[in-house]
Design a protein around this motif. Sequence first.
Motif, PDB file in Angstrom:
ATOM      1  N   PRO A   1       0.802  -1.231   0.000  1.00 26.91           N
ATOM      2  CA  PRO A   1       0.000   0.000   0.000  1.00 26.91           C
ATOM      3  C   PRO A   1       0.837   1.284   0.000  1.00 26.91           C
ATOM      4  O   PRO A   1       0.475   2.252  -0.677  1.00 26.91           O
ATOM      5  CB  PRO A   1      -0.825  -0.106   1.280  1.00 26.91           C
TER       6      PRO A   1
ATOM      7  N   ASN B   1       0.567   4.039  -2.904  1.00 22.57           N
ATOM      8  CA  ASN B   1       0.289   5.452  -2.662  1.00 22.57           C
ATOM      9  C   ASN B   1       1.331   6.348  -3.297  1.00 22.57           C
ATOM     10  O   ASN B   1       1.005   7.356  -3.922  1.00 22.57           O
ATOM     11  CB  ASN B   1       0.223   5.740  -1.158  1.00 22.57           C
ATOM     12  N   GLN B   2       2.584   5.980  -3.138  1.00 22.95           N
ATOM     13  CA  GLN B   2       3.668   6.768  -3.705  1.00 22.95           C
ATOM     14  C   GLN B   2       3.510   6.868  -5.227  1.00 22.95           C
ATOM     15  O   GLN B   2       3.619   7.950  -5.800  1.00 22.95           O
ATOM     16  CB  GLN B   2       5.009   6.135  -3.340  1.00 22.95           C
TER      17      GLN B   2
ATOM     18  N   HIS C   1       0.408   8.953  -6.128  1.00 18.84           N
ATOM     19  CA  HIS C   1       0.696  10.375  -5.916  1.00 18.84           C
ATOM     20  C   HIS C   1       1.583  10.916  -7.031  1.00 18.84           C
ATOM     21  O   HIS C   1       1.406  12.055  -7.467  1.00 18.84           O
ATOM     22  CB  HIS C   1       1.333  10.604  -4.555  1.00 18.84           C
TER      23      HIS C   1
ATOM     24  N   TRP D   1      -2.568  11.656  -8.224  1.00 19.58           N
ATOM     25  CA  TRP D   1      -3.721  11.272  -7.419  1.00 19.58           C
ATOM     26  C   TRP D   1      -3.414  11.495  -5.953  1.00 19.58           C
ATOM     27  O   TRP D   1      -3.073  10.574  -5.237  1.00 19.58           O
ATOM     28  CB  TRP D   1      -4.111   9.814  -7.683  1.00 19.58           C
ATOM     29  N   ASN D   2      -3.560  12.738  -5.509  1.00 23.07           N
ATOM     30  CA  ASN D   2      -3.236  13.102  -4.133  1.00 23.07           C
ATOM     31  C   ASN D   2      -4.463  13.221  -3.233  1.00 23.07           C
ATOM     32  O   ASN D   2      -4.329  13.452  -2.038  1.00 23.07           O
ATOM     33  CB  ASN D   2      -2.475  14.432  -4.112  1.00 23.07           C
TER      34      ASN D   2
ATOM     35  N   THR E   1      -5.665   8.571   0.121  1.00 24.59           N
ATOM     36  CA  THR E   1      -4.606   7.621   0.428  1.00 24.59           C
ATOM     37  C   THR E   1      -5.189   6.219   0.312  1.00 24.59           C
ATOM     38  O   THR E   1      -6.223   5.922   0.897  1.00 24.59           O
ATOM     39  CB  THR E   1      -4.077   7.847   1.859  1.00 24.59           C
ATOM     40  N   VAL E   2      -4.526   5.379  -0.458  1.00 29.45           N
ATOM     41  CA  VAL E   2      -4.982   4.000  -0.630  1.00 29.45           C
ATOM     42  C   VAL E   2      -4.529   3.209   0.594  1.00 29.45           C
ATOM     43  O   VAL E   2      -3.340   2.984   0.780  1.00 29.45           O
ATOM     44  CB  VAL E   2      -4.398   3.377  -1.916  1.00 29.45           C
ATOM     45  N   ASP E   3      -5.495   2.818   1.421  1.00 30.19           N
ATOM     46  CA  ASP E   3      -5.144   2.026   2.596  1.00 30.19           C
ATOM     47  C   ASP E   3      -5.107   0.536   2.238  1.00 30.19           C
ATOM     48  O   ASP E   3      -5.448   0.142   1.124  1.00 30.19           O
ATOM     49  CB  ASP E   3      -6.112   2.302   3.757  1.00 30.19           C
TER      50      ASP E   3
END
Length: 75
Positions: A41, A45-46, A49, A53-54, A57-59
């Motif tokens: 994950p 997210n990195q 982003h 896509w900010n 946050t993809v948990d």
Amino acid sequence: MEDLKLLLIDRLKSQGMDPALIPAFLKALTSLISSEPGIDPAVANQKMHSLGWNEVTVDYHSLQIAIACLETGTK
């Protein structure tokens, strides 16, 4: 699969994502998961982003739902 997709959409909405952006976000996330099936994950997210896509946050749970959607869609 449809239930999983709706669950993921609801999670994204609850995290504040604009519903109009969700289809494009899911397309980018699906592409990322397809290219790196076991992605962590934090790495997801990195990379999301870095694609701009900010908003969300993809948990872990959202990522697992997205992976399940992708797997059930290919079977």
